[in-house]
Design a protein around this motif. Structure first.
Motif, PDB file in Angstrom:
ATOM      1  N   ALA A 262       0.837  -1.195   0.000  1.00 30.01           N
ATOM      2  CA  ALA A 262       0.000   0.000   0.000  1.00 30.01           C
ATOM      3  C   ALA A 262       0.874   1.247   0.000  1.00 30.01           C
ATOM      4  CB  ALA A 262      -0.922  -0.009   1.216  1.00 30.01           C
ATOM      5  N   GLU A 265       2.148   1.916  -3.382  1.00 32.74           N
ATOM      6  CA  GLU A 265       1.085   2.421  -4.250  1.00 32.74           C
ATOM      7  C   GLU A 265       0.628   3.810  -3.824  1.00 32.74           C
ATOM      8  OE1 GLU A 265      -0.665   0.743  -7.004  1.00 32.74           O
ATOM      9  OE2 GLU A 265       1.350  -0.119  -6.901  1.00 32.74           O
ATOM     10  N   VAL A 267      -1.267   4.553  -1.391  1.00 30.87           N
ATOM     11  CA  VAL A 267      -2.694   4.553  -1.053  1.00 30.87           C
ATOM     12  C   VAL A 267      -2.974   5.382   0.191  1.00 30.87           C
ATOM     13  CG1 VAL A 267      -4.623   3.136  -0.319  1.00 30.87           C
ATOM     14  CG2 VAL A 267      -3.085   2.318  -2.101  1.00 30.87           C
ATOM     15  N   HIS A 268      -2.046   5.329   1.110  1.00 29.97           N
ATOM     16  CA  HIS A 268      -2.330   6.055   2.342  1.00 29.97           C
ATOM     17  C   HIS A 268      -1.667   7.427   2.309  1.00 29.97           C
ATOM     18  CE1 HIS A 268       1.580   4.599   2.733  1.00 29.97           C
ATOM     19  NE2 HIS A 268       1.692   4.538   4.026  1.00 29.97           N
ATOM     20  N   LYS A 271      -4.769   9.307   5.600  1.00 29.73           N
ATOM     21  CA  LYS A 271      -5.598   8.325   6.292  1.00 29.73           C
ATOM     22  C   LYS A 271      -4.960   8.009   7.641  1.00 29.73           C
ATOM     23  CE  LYS A 271      -7.836   8.221   2.503  1.00 29.73           C
ATOM     24  NZ  LYS A 271      -7.687   7.160   1.505  1.00 29.73           N
ATOM     25  N   ARG A 311     -10.742   0.817   4.353  1.00 27.50           N
ATOM     26  CA  ARG A 311      -9.305   0.672   4.190  1.00 27.50           C
ATOM     27  C   ARG A 311      -8.936  -0.673   3.619  1.00 27.50           C
ATOM     28  NH1 ARG A 311      -9.521   5.278   5.963  1.00 27.50           N
ATOM     29  NH2 ARG A 311     -10.525   5.317   3.950  1.00 27.50           N
ATOM     30  N   GLU A 314      -9.173  -0.902  -0.044  1.00 29.35           N
ATOM     31  CA  GLU A 314      -8.063  -0.211  -0.689  1.00 29.35           C
ATOM     32  C   GLU A 314      -6.782  -1.040  -0.622  1.00 29.35           C
ATOM     33  OE1 GLU A 314      -9.925   4.045   0.787  1.00 29.35           O
ATOM     34  OE2 GLU A 314      -7.890   3.485   1.387  1.00 29.35           O
ATOM     35  N   LEU A 315      -6.576  -1.666   0.510  1.00 29.11           N
ATOM     36  CA  LEU A 315      -5.378  -2.486   0.672  1.00 29.11           C
ATOM     37  C   LEU A 315      -5.374  -3.633  -0.332  1.00 29.11           C
ATOM     38  CD1 LEU A 315      -4.938  -2.791   4.550  1.00 29.11           C
ATOM     39  CD2 LEU A 315      -3.532  -1.517   2.958  1.00 29.11           C
ATOM     40  N   GLU A 317      -6.971  -3.809  -3.160  1.00 27.14           N
ATOM     41  CA  GLU A 317      -6.790  -3.280  -4.515  1.00 27.14           C
ATOM     42  C   GLU A 317      -5.316  -3.055  -4.812  1.00 27.14           C
ATOM     43  OE1 GLU A 317      -9.063   0.270  -5.432  1.00 27.14           O
ATOM     44  OE2 GLU A 317     -10.874  -0.732  -4.679  1.00 27.14           O
ATOM     45  N   ALA A 318      -4.659  -2.419  -3.870  1.00 28.94           N
ATOM     46  CA  ALA A 318      -3.235  -2.147  -4.030  1.00 28.94           C
ATOM     47  C   ALA A 318      -2.478  -3.454  -4.207  1.00 28.94           C
ATOM     48  CB  ALA A 318      -2.698  -1.380  -2.827  1.00 28.94           C
ATOM     49  N   SER A 321      -2.950  -4.791  -7.785  1.00 23.47           N
ATOM     50  CA  SER A 321      -2.232  -4.095  -8.856  1.00 23.47           C
ATOM     51  C   SER A 321      -0.731  -4.370  -8.811  1.00 23.47           C
ATOM     52  CB  SER A 321      -2.509  -2.595  -8.789  1.00 23.47           C
ATOM     53  OG  SER A 321      -2.186  -2.092  -7.522  1.00 23.47           O
TER      54      SER A 321
END
Length: 324
Positions: A262, A265, A267-268, A271, A311, A314-315, A317-318, A321
């Motif tokens: 994450a 990526e 993502v955070h 957050k 969260r 999202e984790l 998803e990361a 990918s």
DNA sequence: ATGGTTTTTACTGCGTC
DNA sequence: GACGCGGTAAAAACCAT
């Protein structure tokens, strides 16, 4: 209440007037039934012994605030002397040497005497403030210790916290702030620096001061001492959560991995680290078939289930990918 | 103080035990 | 029916300005 109690209140300084006044009162008679009157200083009333008629109300209790049972208590509780206050390090009890350069009779001092008094003032001040700092420190360190053990923080964190506190003290950051507040803030900072962060809520739970004051003091201390404290790394929460939930090493490892992905990526950002960590632990528990419920995780992490849901999506998803 | 972002609260529907 | 989970809208909290 009988008159023996009344005597006890005033025994030390019974004067003639008081005695005669008291006797007069006791020999007075009730206008209703002619019975003798008794004064009840606790209620501030004078009542008739026979019929209970209240003759006087709302009298002023001349005694000390509380009952005193021996000499030392009497000292503490009497109304005599300056009030002690916690606003001053020594509760206002230490000696000050006046600045007027007059002797006890109001006469001016010789120049020789004046110099002497000046030196005394200087030294008196030096000792007093040194003592005060030491007392201050002692109390603060005790407080830090107490909170640290309540939070299960290791020795090195306490060390760091005391160092921070000492610096704050040396830099004169204390005036206007409570010892409690500053020690709590120091501990909070130390825990974060050491990579074993505790949330503001957890800290506030064991501290004697409220959350907002801790936050305010913390910001202040960090700024003034220019401490460098990075935002908490989500990974640092993982071990605690997983052990609280009795999860295996495997889950912990997996959670870390998720967080690292994450991170790459991106993502955070913005957050809450706690939320990320909680979500990672939850996701990892799913991936390793050691399921814990969202509710359980939310309990130990003090985070809402909704946040965990958001969260952990999202984790994952990361993770997708990066990985197939 | 304000506005934008994140988190929480409260509620709803769905599937499973 | 209780529980776990997902989603949503609105409220609240947080943060930088």
């Amino acid at each position: 209440m009988t008159d023996t109690t009344i005597r006890r209140y005033t025994s030390e300084r019974e004067t003639k007037e008081e005695q005669t006044a008291e006797e007069k009162e006791e020999t007075a008679v009730c206008p209703e039934c002619g019975g003798s009157l008794v004064s009840d200083s606790e209620r501030g009333e004078t009542v008739c012994e026979e019929c209970g008629l209240v003759v006087e109300e709302d009298e002023i209790d001349p005694g000390p605030e509380w009952r005193a049972f021996d000499a030392s208590e009497k000292d503490e509780k009497s109304r005599v002397g300056a009030p002690t206050t916690n606003m001053m390090h020594d509760k206002g009890l230490s000696t000050n040497i006046g600045w007027q350069d007059k002797d006890a009779y109001g006469n001016s001092l010789s120049s020789r005497q004046r110099e002497k008094m000046q030196r005394l003032r200087t030294w008196n001040e030096r000792f007093r403030t040194r003592d005060s700092k030491e007392r201050n420190l002692k109390q603060a360190l005790g407080e830090i210790d107490r909170m640290a053990s309540a939070l299960g923080l290791p020795e090195n964190v306490r060390e760091t916290a005391s160092v921070i506190y000492r610096r704050a003290l040396d830099e004169d950051l204390l005036p206007g702030r409570s010892i409690e507040g500053v020690s709590t803030a120091s501990l909070y900072a130390a825990a974060r620096q050491a990579g074993t962060p505790r949330s503001l809520d957890e800290i506030a739970n064991v501290s004697r001061v409220g959350k907002d004051e801790i936050a305010r003091t913390y910001r202040y201390v960090v700024r003034e001492l220019s401490l460098e404290i990075q935002p908490a790394d989500p990974e640092s929460y993982v071990p605690r959560f997983s052990s609280d939930l009795d999860l295996s090493e495997e889950v912990e490892r997996r959670a870390r991995q998720l967080l690292q992905n994450a991170k790459e990526e991106g993502v955070h950002s913005g957050k809450s680290p706690v939320g990320l960590a909680a979500a990672a632990v939850y996701a990892a528990s799913l991936l390793t078939n050691e399921k814990v419920t969202q509710n359980e995780v939310s309990e130990v992490a003090n985070i809402s289930e909704v946040t965990i849901r958001n969260r952990y999506h999202e984790l994952l998803e990361a993770e997708d990918s990066v990985h197939p």
